[in-house]
Design a protein around this motif. Structure first.
Motif, PDB file in Angstrom:
ATOM      1  N   PHE A   1     -25.284  39.616  74.896  1.00  0.00           N
ATOM      2  CA  PHE A   1     -24.884  38.399  75.577  1.00  0.00           C
ATOM      3  C   PHE A   1     -23.528  38.630  76.223  1.00  0.00           C
ATOM      4  O   PHE A   1     -22.756  39.479  75.809  1.00  0.00           O
TER       5      PHE A   1
ATOM      6  N   CYS B   1     -20.220  36.289  77.627  1.00  0.00           N
ATOM      7  CA  CYS B   1     -19.656  34.935  77.568  1.00  0.00           C
ATOM      8  C   CYS B   1     -18.381  34.879  78.397  1.00  0.00           C
ATOM      9  O   CYS B   1     -17.505  35.727  78.259  1.00  0.00           O
ATOM     10  N   ASN B   2     -18.292  33.873  79.255  1.00  0.00           N
ATOM     11  CA  ASN B   2     -17.070  33.604  79.994  1.00  0.00           C
ATOM     12  C   ASN B   2     -16.191  32.751  79.084  1.00  0.00           C
ATOM     13  O   ASN B   2     -16.495  31.580  78.833  1.00  0.00           O
TER      14      ASN B   2
ATOM     15  N   GLY C   1     -16.848  28.971  78.711  1.00  0.00           N
ATOM     16  CA  GLY C   1     -17.734  28.850  77.561  1.00  0.00           C
ATOM     17  C   GLY C   1     -19.193  29.101  77.887  1.00  0.00           C
ATOM     18  O   GLY C   1     -20.055  29.011  77.023  1.00  0.00           O
TER      19      GLY C   1
ATOM     20  N   SER D   1     -22.403  31.288  78.557  1.00  0.00           N
ATOM     21  CA  SER D   1     -22.849  32.625  78.172  1.00  0.00           C
ATOM     22  C   SER D   1     -24.225  32.894  78.757  1.00  0.00           C
ATOM     23  O   SER D   1     -24.993  31.978  79.061  1.00  0.00           O
ATOM     24  N   ARG D   2     -24.512  34.180  78.912  1.00  0.00           N
ATOM     25  CA  ARG D   2     -25.825  34.612  79.371  1.00  0.00           C
ATOM     26  C   ARG D   2     -26.396  35.557  78.326  1.00  0.00           C
ATOM     27  O   ARG D   2     -25.716  36.487  77.881  1.00  0.00           O
ATOM     28  N   TRP D   3     -27.643  35.326  77.943  1.00  0.00           N
ATOM     29  CA  TRP D   3     -28.286  36.061  76.860  1.00  0.00           C
ATOM     30  C   TRP D   3     -29.429  36.900  77.386  1.00  0.00           C
ATOM     31  O   TRP D   3     -30.112  36.522  78.339  1.00  0.00           O
TER      32      TRP D   3
ATOM     33  N   TYR E   1     -29.018  31.015  80.077  1.00  0.00           N
ATOM     34  CA  TYR E   1     -27.632  30.573  80.213  1.00  0.00           C
ATOM     35  C   TYR E   1     -27.399  29.393  79.280  1.00  0.00           C
ATOM     36  O   TYR E   1     -28.205  28.466  79.232  1.00  0.00           O
TER      37      TYR E   1
ATOM     38  N   ASP F   1     -24.138  26.810  77.423  1.00  0.00           N
ATOM     39  CA  ASP F   1     -22.718  26.462  77.345  1.00  0.00           C
ATOM     40  C   ASP F   1     -22.300  26.085  75.936  1.00  0.00           C
ATOM     41  O   ASP F   1     -21.176  25.719  75.695  1.00  0.00           O
TER      42      ASP F   1
ATOM     43  N   ALA G   1     -23.282  28.223  73.081  1.00  0.00           N
ATOM     44  CA  ALA G   1     -23.921  29.333  72.368  1.00  0.00           C
ATOM     45  C   ALA G   1     -23.445  29.462  70.927  1.00  0.00           C
ATOM     46  O   ALA G   1     -24.248  29.741  70.036  1.00  0.00           O
TER      47      ALA G   1
ATOM     48  N   PHE H   1     -15.765  34.582  70.669  1.00  0.00           N
ATOM     49  CA  PHE H   1     -15.846  33.423  71.552  1.00  0.00           C
ATOM     50  C   PHE H   1     -14.492  32.809  71.900  1.00  0.00           C
ATOM     51  O   PHE H   1     -14.399  32.048  72.845  1.00  0.00           O
TER      52      PHE H   1
END
Length: 81
Positions: A13, A15-16, A20, A22-24, A38, A40, A42, A66
């Motif tokens: 994953f 995460c920005n 907040g 994230s892409r999995w 995607y 927000d 996670a 995180f």
């Protein structure tokens, strides 16, 4: 969803930290029935899926992953599916 343990699977994953979001990986979305690729929320979403015996480690590592400027990291946890 497989009924077999996924002990050899790796999930990725991104995460920005600022937003907040994230892409999995798609295999994580499928295997753990995540709400989507995607997310927000996670951290909260994954916390409920972490094996109870691994939640303390997840909370410790998750706080680092995180909520810090750490660029990358890894953690071995059992996730319920």
């Amino acid at each position: 969803m497989s009924s077999q343990p996924c002990t050899s699977r790796n999930y990725i994953f991104i995460c920005n930290i600022d937003t907040g979001v994230s892409r999995w990986s798609l295999n994580a979305v499928e295997d753990f029935e995540l709400p989507g690729e995607y997310m927000d929320n996670a951290f909260e979403c994954m916390l409920e899926r972490i094996h109870p015996e691994d939640r303390d480690e997840f909370l410790e590592k998750g706080d680092i992953f995180f909520h810090s400027t750490l660029a990358n990291g890894s953690c071995d946890l059992r996730v319920l599916n």
